[in-house]
Write a protein that holds these residues in place. Structure first.
Motif, PDB file in Angstrom:
ATOM      1  N   GLN A  88       0.826  -1.208   0.000  1.00  0.00           N
ATOM      2  CA  GLN A  88       0.000   0.000   0.000  1.00  0.00           C
ATOM      3  C   GLN A  88       0.866   1.267   0.000  1.00  0.00           C
ATOM      4  N   ASP A 129       1.877  -4.901   5.401  1.00  0.00           N
ATOM      5  CA  ASP A 129       0.542  -4.306   5.276  1.00  0.00           C
ATOM      6  C   ASP A 129      -0.372  -4.812   6.379  1.00  0.00           C
ATOM      7  N   ARG A 139      -8.405  -0.911   0.313  1.00  0.00           N
ATOM      8  CA  ARG A 139      -7.275  -0.233  -0.326  1.00  0.00           C
ATOM      9  C   ARG A 139      -6.232  -1.250  -0.786  1.00  0.00           C
ATOM     10  N   TYR A 140      -5.953  -2.245   0.052  1.00  0.00           N
ATOM     11  CA  TYR A 140      -4.979  -3.272  -0.310  1.00  0.00           C
ATOM     12  C   TYR A 140      -5.444  -4.038  -1.540  1.00  0.00           C
TER      13      TYR A 140
END
Length: 222
Positions: free
Chosen positions: A76, A108, A118-119
């Motif tokens: 990320q 992460d 988001r990942y």
């Protein structure tokens, strides 16, 4: 976390450039993209014990397996030490490898970095960025290995959230591989039930690196 970010950027600026691997133009290249598990932090600095080095020995002189691992890095961009901000990322894109093995996610999984949506989005984008390189290289996704808590404290080292490692990363990476038509190597399944393969619960030791290299070699067709 701002102090961590400042220190990380300082280290990347002043030291990362010294880590540019030498690429042998006379060989076929397999580039290993990752964090400290790829870099080899669990073997006391003995490069010859890392899974990347052992994989090179298995494949032989026709190939060069190149280690583009960088300790502490996240997939990320909003993580504390993003891989894409490290010069090693650009070096990996410039080497024109025939194959890229991607394994990012353990850092992460730290509670202050993790954001599942988001990942997922950035993982797909990251994999696509290597697929789009000149020559259309093969891209292989790799699910990070298990993490084990300290036997006395019951805590996993380096703030890693074991629930993310065990439940979320394997699901996301496996699904991404299916959707993008990319092969997936599952090191989580491989290392399940083998805490003895780890130096500190997170980084594979010599035995763990050997098992990982053998597993990858048995599944790849470079």
């Amino acid at each position: 976390m701002e102090l961590h970010r400042i220190i990380g950027h300082f280290l990347m600026k002043h030291f990362a450039g010294k880590r540019q691997p030498v690429v042998d133009s006379g060989k076929k290249h397999i580039a290993c993209i990752g964090d400290s598990i790829t870099y080899g932090n669990g073997v006391g600095g003995k490069k010859e014990l890392t899974w990347e080095f052992l994989l090179n020995e298995i494949f032989g002189d026709e190939y060069q397996v190149i280690n583009y691992g960088a300790s502490g890095r996240t997939l990320q961009k909003e993580g504390d030490f993003p891989y894409v901000d490290d010069p090693i990322c650009q070096y990996s894109r410039q080497c024109q490898a025939e194959m890229y093995i991607i394994m990012l996610g353990t850092n992460d999984a730290k509670h202050f970095n993790w954001n599942r949506k988001r990942y997922e989005e950035q993982y797909r984008q990251f994999a696509q960025s290597y697929l789009d390189l000149p020559g259309r290289p093969k891209v292989v996704l790799m699910i990070p290995p298990c993490c084990y808590p300290d036997p006395l404290s019951g805590i996993v080292a380096f703030f890693v959230d074991r629930q993310v490692i065990d439940l979320q990363l394997p699901e996301i990476i496996r699904q991404t591989g299916e959707e993008m038509g990319l092969p997936v190597i599952d090191l989580h399944e491989l290392t399940a039930g083998h805490p003895e393969w780890f130096a500190d619960g997170v980084h594979p030791n010599a035995e763990g690196n050997r098992a990982i290299a053998q597993a990858i070699a048995s599944l790849l067709n470079p």
